[in-house]
Write a protein that holds these residues in place. Sequence first.
Motif, short mmCIF file in Angstrom:
data_model
loop_
_atom_site.label_atom_id
_atom_site.label_comp_id
_atom_site.label_asym_id
_atom_site.label_seq_id
_atom_site.Cartn_x
_atom_site.Cartn_y
_atom_site.Cartn_z
N ILE A 65 0.81 -1.22 0.00
CA ILE A 65 0.00 0.00 0.00
C ILE A 65 0.84 1.27 0.00
N ASP A 66 2.09 1.18 0.40
CA ASP A 66 2.96 2.36 0.42
C ASP A 66 3.59 2.65 -0.93
N HIS A 67 3.51 1.70 -1.86
CA HIS A 67 4.15 1.87 -3.17
C HIS A 67 3.24 1.41 -4.31
N ASP A 81 2.13 -6.58 -0.17
CA ASP A 81 3.57 -6.39 0.10
C ASP A 81 4.15 -7.68 0.66
N SER A 98 -0.05 -8.16 6.11
CA SER A 98 0.06 -7.44 4.85
C SER A 98 -1.23 -7.56 4.04
N SER A 101 -3.89 -5.47 5.72
CA SER A 101 -3.64 -4.04 5.45
C SER A 101 -4.12 -3.66 4.05
N TYR A 105 -6.99 -0.96 3.35
CA TYR A 105 -6.66 0.17 2.47
C TYR A 105 -7.66 0.26 1.33
#
Length: 177
Positions: A65-67, A81, A98, A101, A105
């Motif tokens: 989710i960060d990338h 991830d 993960s 998450s 998200y």
Amino acid sequence: MVSHLQAPAYSSSHSPYPIEGLVQVFTCPHRGFFTSVMAEALRIAGQGTPVLVVQFLKGGINQGIDHPMRLGQNLDWIRCDLPRCIDTPQLEEGEAQSLESLWQYTRQVVFQGQYELVVLDELSLAINFGLISESAVLSFLRDRPGHVDVILTGPDMPRSLLDIADQITELRRSHQP
């Protein structure tokens, strides 16, 4: 084939003809039919509609989710991830976190109204492996903003999801290998 009409920028309560989002299912007894769904997502994004593609069981590219990967101006593509692809219901604790998450998200950005088309790839396998609850998916579909189209993919789609789908596309081989 998927068709999509872009909802007006103003609230649909002001429109005499509100546009209802569809739930579409693409299913097949085997994996590997994602190309046609992705082509539709790219086509719709190319027309200016915000699209999110979520691959729950794919990993291996250090994304998460960060990338998220952005393809063009309107298509965000995100994977779990993880260092590997998920092919079993047995996950390590970090892998399960993960995946959870990614699900949270996805729910968050859809409920914030960031996308008009959301593709949930191999969601049926995540449900059948017990990694995402069927009831959580049904709640998500019921409670999402009314104009959001959702495409669910994967083999062995649960009957409850087939029952609420507006369209079901079942792909099959036309010859014996």
